[in-house]
Motif scaffolding. Structure first.
Motif, PDB file in Angstrom:
ATOM      1  N   ALA A 187       0.827  -1.205   0.000  1.00 46.08           N
ATOM      2  CA  ALA A 187       0.000   0.000   0.000  1.00 46.08           C
ATOM      3  C   ALA A 187       0.864   1.258   0.000  1.00 46.08           C
TER       4      ALA A 187
ATOM      5  N   VAL B 222      -8.291   1.412   4.654  1.00 50.04           N
ATOM      6  CA  VAL B 222      -8.434   0.106   4.021  1.00 50.04           C
ATOM      7  C   VAL B 222      -9.621  -0.572   4.690  1.00 50.04           C
TER       8      VAL B 222
ATOM      9  N   THR C 161      -1.904   4.828   3.888  1.00 46.89           N
ATOM     10  CA  THR C 161      -2.958   3.816   3.927  1.00 46.89           C
ATOM     11  C   THR C 161      -3.016   3.266   5.353  1.00 46.89           C
TER      12      THR C 161
END
Length: 181
Positions: A45, A139, A49
């Protein structure tokens, strides 16, 4: 009636302790595996994130796992006297802002990350430098419903939902979750 056993009480107690230790070891390994799965989610990521998860430490309810310039890191969320705040070193702790909910805490740090100055790329940081925390992209373990994503988008755009030309039932839904994240 009494029974006699060839095993001593110490032997039986020792077996109980080893069973208890095995259970403790199993739970620790399970928590470690859970942490690794969370880290894997962030592995490829972009910086900023993050995800909010149950804490594997008994003293904390939640943890924010975030991708930083130095790789995945975990931040514990402390709950004391009805308020949530990030756990930190003793000298900084009194200066950290406290919140009524975890969502308010996350929303605050996301807003700071979006409006604050970014640190230089990690290749330009000195070896002993601290790493700046950015929370920019949550996320999700499952994709949120489109209805919820629309609600978040509307709440980012206006705080005056009651003035929108919408049915009251929809206005109620929009005001049930007034956060921007």
């Amino acid at each position: 009636m009494t029974c006699q056993s060839s095993e001593s009480a110490d032997t039986i107690e020792g077996e109980r302790r080893s069973d208890s230790n095995a259970t403790t070891d199993e739970s620790r390994i399970a928590l470690a595996m859970k942490d690794l799965r969370n880290t894997e989610i962030l592995q490829d990521a972009a910086e900023g994130t993050f995800l909010v998860r149950d804490s594997s430490q008994r003293d904390y309810l939640f943890t924010i796992s975030a991708m930083t310039s130095a790789g995945p890191t975990n931040l514990r969320i402390e709950y004391k006297h009805g308020k949530f705040k990030l756990d930190s070193v003793v000298l900084v702790k009194p200066k950290l802002k406290q919140f009524d909910s975890v969502v308010h805490l996350v929303e605050h740090y996301v807003q700071l990350s979006r409006t604050g100055l970014k640190s230089p790329p990690s290749s330009q940081l000195p070896a002993n430098s601290t790493v700046q925390l950015l929370l920019t992209k949550p996320v999700y373990t499952t994709t949120p419903p489109l209805q919820h994503l629309c609600r978040v988008a509307i709440n980012r755009t206006t705080r005056r939902v009651q003035d929108l030309p919408l049915p009251n039932r929809l206005k109620d839904y929009l005001t049930d979750y007034v956060y921007n994240v």
